[in-house]
Design a protein around this motif. Sequence first.
Motif, PDB file in Angstrom:
ATOM      1  N   GLU A 172       3.655  -4.364  -6.292  1.00 30.64           N
ATOM      2  CA  GLU A 172       2.691  -5.335  -5.805  1.00 30.64           C
ATOM      3  C   GLU A 172       2.722  -5.211  -4.294  1.00 30.64           C
ATOM      4  OE1 GLU A 172       2.015 -10.106  -5.681  1.00 30.64           O
ATOM      5  OE2 GLU A 172       2.740  -9.242  -7.563  1.00 30.64           O
ATOM      6  N   GLY A 173       1.702  -4.558  -3.760  1.00 26.16           N
ATOM      7  CA  GLY A 173       1.719  -4.284  -2.329  1.00 26.16           C
ATOM      8  C   GLY A 173       2.882  -3.371  -2.002  1.00 26.16           C
ATOM      9  N   ASN A 174       3.698  -3.795  -1.043  1.00 25.35           N
ATOM     10  CA  ASN A 174       4.804  -2.948  -0.589  1.00 25.35           C
ATOM     11  C   ASN A 174       6.131  -3.243  -1.287  1.00 25.35           C
ATOM     12  OD1 ASN A 174       5.622  -5.362   0.564  1.00 25.35           O
ATOM     13  ND2 ASN A 174       5.531  -4.637   2.675  1.00 25.35           N
ATOM     14  N   ILE A 227      -1.282   1.160  -0.661  1.00 24.89           N
ATOM     15  CA  ILE A 227       0.014   0.700  -0.148  1.00 24.89           C
ATOM     16  C   ILE A 227       1.061   0.774  -1.255  1.00 24.89           C
ATOM     17  CG2 ILE A 227       1.280  -1.326   0.699  1.00 24.89           C
ATOM     18  CD1 ILE A 227      -1.365  -2.100   2.183  1.00 24.89           C
ATOM     19  N   SER A 228       0.701   0.304  -2.456  1.00 19.37           N
ATOM     20  CA  SER A 228       1.633   0.329  -3.589  1.00 19.37           C
ATOM     21  C   SER A 228       2.035   1.750  -3.957  1.00 19.37           C
ATOM     22  CB  SER A 228       1.013  -0.367  -4.803  1.00 19.37           C
ATOM     23  OG  SER A 228       0.843  -1.741  -4.570  1.00 19.37           O
ATOM     24  N   GLU A 229       1.073   2.662  -4.029  1.00 21.48           N
ATOM     25  CA  GLU A 229       1.382   4.048  -4.393  1.00 21.48           C
ATOM     26  C   GLU A 229       2.252   4.723  -3.339  1.00 21.48           C
ATOM     27  OE1 GLU A 229       0.976   5.546  -7.360  1.00 21.48           O
ATOM     28  OE2 GLU A 229       0.290   3.551  -7.946  1.00 21.48           O
ATOM     29  N   THR A 230       1.989   4.459  -2.078  1.00 21.32           N
ATOM     30  CA  THR A 230       2.809   5.009  -0.994  1.00 21.32           C
ATOM     31  C   THR A 230       4.232   4.463  -1.077  1.00 21.32           C
ATOM     32  OG1 THR A 230       0.870   5.265   0.427  1.00 21.32           O
ATOM     33  CG2 THR A 230       3.021   5.203   1.514  1.00 21.32           C
ATOM     34  N   ALA A 231       4.368   3.176  -1.315  1.00 20.99           N
ATOM     35  CA  ALA A 231       5.691   2.549  -1.424  1.00 20.99           C
ATOM     36  C   ALA A 231       6.442   3.112  -2.629  1.00 20.99           C
ATOM     37  CB  ALA A 231       5.553   1.035  -1.524  1.00 20.99           C
ATOM     38  N   LYS A 232       5.776   3.284  -3.768  1.00 26.31           N
ATOM     39  CA  LYS A 232       6.418   3.845  -4.960  1.00 26.31           C
ATOM     40  C   LYS A 232       6.922   5.258  -4.690  1.00 26.31           C
ATOM     41  CE  LYS A 232       4.020   3.240  -8.792  1.00 26.31           C
ATOM     42  NZ  LYS A 232       2.897   2.939  -9.717  1.00 26.31           N
ATOM     43  N   ALA A 233       6.174   6.040  -3.944  1.00 23.52           N
ATOM     44  CA  ALA A 233       6.590   7.407  -3.620  1.00 23.52           C
ATOM     45  C   ALA A 233       7.866   7.409  -2.774  1.00 23.52           C
ATOM     46  CB  ALA A 233       5.467   8.147  -2.909  1.00 23.52           C
ATOM     47  N   VAL A 234       7.976   6.483  -1.826  1.00 24.81           N
ATOM     48  CA  VAL A 234       9.188   6.382  -1.003  1.00 24.81           C
ATOM     49  C   VAL A 234      10.390   6.043  -1.879  1.00 24.81           C
ATOM     50  CG1 VAL A 234      10.335   5.012   0.806  1.00 24.81           C
ATOM     51  CG2 VAL A 234       7.969   5.797   1.132  1.00 24.81           C
TER      52      VAL A 234
END
Length: 144
Positions: free
Chosen positions: A78-80, A6-13
């Motif tokens: 941290e999470g999203n 979730i954190s890596e996906t959010a960082k990419a956005v």
Amino acid sequence: MSNDDISETAKAVIRRNTEEVQSGGDYALYDKLFSDNFVDHTPQPGRTPDKAGALELYQTLRTAFPDFHAVIHWQAAEGNLVTTYKTYHGTHQGEFFGMAPTGREIQFETVDAMRVVDGKITEHWGVANLFSLMEQLGARTGTP
């Protein structure tokens, strides 16, 4: 999906927003990355705390500084919820907060926290060193 995923996906956005929207001016992507219910908890002066207000700020910055771009120094999540430390750069070639273009190169630091839900940015909190920016543009000359 794990908390790390979730954190890596959010960082990419958030990286896409910084690199492609803010630095690249891709406003079609802006519409895809930001939730219609987006809330800016720290809007800049004269801006509404919603999706339209954030877009207006981005467009104002690119008009004033056509070569506006950011360098991301680091991100933590941290999470999203993603925190990003970055430096913005540009050349003052358009009106900015009522100031005529100076042709000066500027840079200022920003720390943002943005929440990403279902691939869309839903919330923002941020602190920008606007005092430094205004000094560089000649609006302020040091402290009293």
